[in-house]
Write a protein that holds these residues in place. Structure first.
Motif, PDB file in Angstrom:
ATOM      1  N   UNK A  62      57.755  98.377  40.477  1.00 18.86           N
ATOM      2  CA  UNK A  62      56.771  97.709  39.843  1.00 18.86           C
ATOM      3  C   UNK A  62      55.987  99.063  39.164  1.00 18.86           C
ATOM      4  N   UNK A  63      55.859 100.109  40.036  1.00 14.23           N
ATOM      5  CA  UNK A  63      55.032 101.091  39.914  1.00 14.23           C
ATOM      6  C   UNK A  63      55.478 101.899  38.676  1.00 14.23           C
ATOM      7  N   UNK A  64      56.771 101.998  38.472  1.00  8.86           N
ATOM      8  CA  UNK A  64      57.333 102.794  37.337  1.00  8.86           C
ATOM      9  C   UNK A  64      56.881 102.177  36.025  1.00  8.86           C
ATOM     10  N   UNK A  65      56.938 100.916  35.989  1.00  9.30           N
ATOM     11  CA  UNK A  65      56.471 100.379  34.582  1.00  9.30           C
ATOM     12  C   UNK A  65      54.752 100.660  34.325  1.00  9.30           C
ATOM     13  N   UNK A  66      54.079 100.324  35.438  1.00  4.52           N
ATOM     14  CA  UNK A  66      52.919 100.626  35.359  1.00  4.52           C
ATOM     15  C   UNK A  66      52.481 102.134  35.082  1.00  4.52           C
ATOM     16  N   UNK A  67      53.239 103.103  35.721  1.00  4.98           N
ATOM     17  CA  UNK A  67      52.943 104.342  35.241  1.00  4.98           C
ATOM     18  C   UNK A  67      53.449 104.883  34.054  1.00  4.98           C
ATOM     19  N   UNK A  68      54.463 104.459  33.562  1.00  7.27           N
ATOM     20  CA  UNK A  68      54.706 104.551  32.194  1.00  7.27           C
ATOM     21  C   UNK A  68      53.567 104.035  31.125  1.00  7.27           C
ATOM     22  N   UNK A  69      53.067 102.811  31.588  1.00  6.05           N
ATOM     23  CA  UNK A  69      52.055 102.277  30.476  1.00  6.05           C
ATOM     24  C   UNK A  69      50.628 103.409  30.803  1.00  6.05           C
ATOM     25  N   UNK A  70      50.563 103.922  31.768  1.00  6.08           N
ATOM     26  CA  UNK A  70      49.270 104.909  32.156  1.00  6.08           C
ATOM     27  C   UNK A  70      49.535 105.965  31.129  1.00  6.08           C
ATOM     28  N   UNK A  71      50.989 106.307  31.325  1.00  4.89           N
ATOM     29  CA  UNK A  71      51.315 107.694  30.388  1.00  4.89           C
ATOM     30  C   UNK A  71      50.852 107.397  28.865  1.00  4.89           C
ATOM     31  N   UNK A  72      51.247 106.045  28.502  1.00  6.97           N
ATOM     32  CA  UNK A  72      51.088 105.813  26.882  1.00  6.97           C
ATOM     33  C   UNK A  72      49.832 105.935  26.764  1.00  6.97           C
ATOM     34  N   UNK A  73      48.867 105.272  27.781  1.00 11.50           N
ATOM     35  CA  UNK A  73      47.412 105.109  27.233  1.00 11.50           C
ATOM     36  C   UNK A  73      46.854 106.418  27.516  1.00 11.50           C
ATOM     37  N   UNK A  74      47.136 107.508  28.299  1.00  6.64           N
ATOM     38  CA  UNK A  74      46.720 108.631  28.296  1.00  6.64           C
ATOM     39  C   UNK A  74      47.027 109.573  27.097  1.00  6.64           C
ATOM     40  N   UNK A  75      48.365 109.465  26.528  1.00  5.37           N
ATOM     41  CA  UNK A  75      48.790 109.857  25.191  1.00  5.37           C
ATOM     42  C   UNK A  75      47.929 109.561  24.370  1.00  5.37           C
ATOM     43  N   UNK A  76      47.593 108.191  24.160  1.00  5.80           N
ATOM     44  CA  UNK A  76      46.972 107.628  22.979  1.00  5.80           C
ATOM     45  C   UNK A  76      45.706 107.594  22.888  1.00  5.80           C
ATOM     46  N   UNK A  77      45.134 107.581  24.321  1.00  2.08           N
ATOM     47  CA  UNK A  77      43.482 107.636  24.505  1.00  2.08           C
ATOM     48  C   UNK A  77      42.887 108.911  24.608  1.00  2.08           C
ATOM     49  N   UNK A  78      43.478 109.759  25.194  1.00  2.00           N
ATOM     50  CA  UNK A  78      43.143 110.965  25.588  1.00  2.00           C
ATOM     51  C   UNK A  78      43.539 112.198  24.653  1.00  2.00           C
TER      52      UNK A  78
END
Length: 168
Positions: A62-78
């Motif tokens: 599950x941490x793979x999908x959670x980490x992929x979402x974390x990456x998208x959030x970092x790209x889009x928010x930061x």
């Protein structure tokens, strides 16, 4: 190949997760020890997002999908430049330290977005593409020549992306 992918993911996870600033850590020693907790380059964040997306698509933990979402959030928010569009090249923590909009960095955002969009809404994925294509003139200038597909054809409901680093 699948085993190698999961060996790589297990090498970096969980120490690659930056719980303080979001996204991922940017620097590691050969043994996996984090040696830079602040630097966040767009390319590195995009690479982590891509490889975690691959892990999720291959049925990883599950941490793979959670980490992929974390990456998208970092790209889009930061990394996202909310005023002019495009993505900042480098952060220190959450502060922009290199506001360049490099074709190299944007190519990796496309790579990350291409696999991460199933974990992302289609609308946000298309907005990401629009932001990248919206700055196509500056991207072409950075590359010192035209970029096939970026400077000739607008997105009109089709997904044809061809990036070439050589002038045409």
């Amino acid at each position: 190949m699948k085993d190698h992918i999961f060996e790589t993911l297990n090498f970096y996870y969980p120490q690659c997760i930056d719980h303080q600033n979001g996204g991922f850590m940017g620097g590691f020693l050969d043994d996996g020890t984090v040696n830079d907790t602040k630097t966040k380059q767009l390319v590195g964040v995009s690479r982590f997002t891509y490889i975690f997306s691959v892990g999720a698509l291959l049925g990883g933990p599950d941490w793979c999908l959670q980490s992929a979402k974390r990456g998208i959030q970092a790209i889009q928010n930061d990394h996202l430049d909310p005023v002019n569009g495009g993505y900042f090249f480098q952060l220190s923590g959450q502060d922009v330290v290199d506001d360049a909009k490099m074709a190299y960095g944007h190519a990796f955002v496309l790579l990350a977005a291409s696999l991460a969009y199933p974990s992302w809404s289609l609308i946000r994925f298309l907005m990401c593409l629009r932001l990248i294509f919206g700055i196509r003139k500056s991207v072409c200038t950075v590359m010192n020549g035209p970029v096939i597909g970026l400077n000739k054809h607008p997105i009109e409901g089709k997904m044809l992306i061809c990036i070439c680093a050589k002038p045409v």
